[in-house]
Design an enzyme around this catalytic site. Structure first.
Site, PDB file in Angstrom:
ATOM      1  N   SER A 146       0.846  -1.185   0.000  1.00 55.65           N
ATOM      2  CA  SER A 146       0.000   0.000   0.000  1.00 55.65           C
ATOM      3  C   SER A 146       0.882   1.235   0.000  1.00 55.65           C
ATOM      4  CB  SER A 146      -0.902   0.034   1.234  1.00 55.65           C
ATOM      5  OG  SER A 146      -1.592   1.266   1.326  1.00 55.65           O
ATOM      6  N   TYR A 159      -3.148  -0.202  10.013  1.00 57.34           N
ATOM      7  CA  TYR A 159      -2.988  -0.715   8.653  1.00 57.34           C
ATOM      8  C   TYR A 159      -1.622  -0.314   8.096  1.00 57.34           C
ATOM      9  CZ  TYR A 159      -4.046  -1.165   3.614  1.00 57.34           C
ATOM     10  OH  TYR A 159      -4.029  -1.484   2.283  1.00 57.34           O
TER      11      TYR A 159
END
Length: 275
Positions: A146, A159
């Site tokens: 990500s 996250y």
């Protein structure tokens, strides 16, 4: 004489997190390119639908239950995948979800859940397929990272920490696997229009968007599509031997500044309807 034997024509793939979003799109894309694909996810009924679609389009696919937080589930999934398709040549580790919340507001258990899914789960998958790859002296480990791992975002601390840890793990794999014939790659999606995270209530999304704008992380309102990431992952998997993609980051292109605002908004609405 070539430096490496070419990749085999038949390259069975595992796609973890294949019941929706980037995982689903990747499974469909790879199957369309001739890869036999084993889809893994917790939502088995969705896997059956996607497998049926792939098979109807002439592809080869199977689907099995997979929970990357459960070691026995990972072992069972890989075993069934090998029995159905043959030895695994490519791993796409993309299982996961996201959790919105400031670090001072979420619990340690919620923080740990993100580590278990995105980091420990990815490690379980890699260690399950690595022995066979090392024995054959070839294979691709492709991890879905990500851009949050590269540039942290408020409200996504758990996250982001998990994905940053994934970057460290993949970097170590690249060093430790050098000379083995096994390649490790990580693909970083920028903002992508999937169900992950975007089903949250407005009271969660709203403050996050405000803080992202404050830190210069929401410059425009266009998103990548899952199919964009699927093509990028397929490119990594199909890279001929002799080179490998270490890191790839994909970001959504901004709307044309010369386009009238009404036309840009219409285009955005059309894209959202196609998801």
């Amino acid at each position: 004489m070539p430096r490496f034997d070419p990749l085999p024509e038949r390259r069975p793939v595992i796609v973890a997190g294949a019941s929706s979003g980037i995982g689903e799109a990747t499974a469909i894309e790879l199957a369309a390119r001739g890869f036999p694909v084993a889809l893994g996810a917790r939502r088995v009924e969705r896997l059956e639908e996607i497998v049926g679609k792939i098979q109807a389009d002439g592809g080869e696919a199977v689907g099995f239950y997979l929970d990357v937080t459960d070691p026995d589930s990972v072992t069972s999934f890989v075993t069934h995948s090998v029995q159905a398709l043959g030895e695994i040549e490519v791993l796409v580790a993309g299982a996961g979800d996201t959790y919105f919340g400031k670090l001072d507001e979420i619990t340690s258990e919620e923080f740990n859940s993100q580590l278990q899914i995105h980091l420990v789960g990815a490690n379980r998958l890699a260690t399950a397929v690595l022995p066979g790859m090392l024995e054959r002296q070839r294979g691709d480990l492709i991890f879905v990272g990500s851009d949050v791992a590269l540039r942290q975002r408020p409200h996504m601390g758990a996250y982001g920490a998990a994905k940053a840890g994934l970057v460290a793990m993949v970097t170590n794999l690249q060093m430790e696997l050098e000379g083995t014939g096994v390649r490790a790659s990580i693909v970083h999606p920028g903002p992508t229009k999937t169900g992950m995270g975007w089903s949250l209530p407005a009271e969660k999304i709203g403050p996050a968007l405000q803080d992202w704008a404050k830190w210069g992380q929401a410059r425009h309102d266009y998103f990548l599509r899952a199919s964009d990431l699927a093509r990028a992952i397929a490119f990594v998997a199909e890279t001929p031997r002799g080179g490998f993609i270490a890191n790839m980051e994909l970001q959504p292109e901004a709307p044309l500044t010369s386009a009238p605002k009404e036309r840009r908004q219409l285009k955005l609405n059309e894209e959202n309807l196609q998801q």
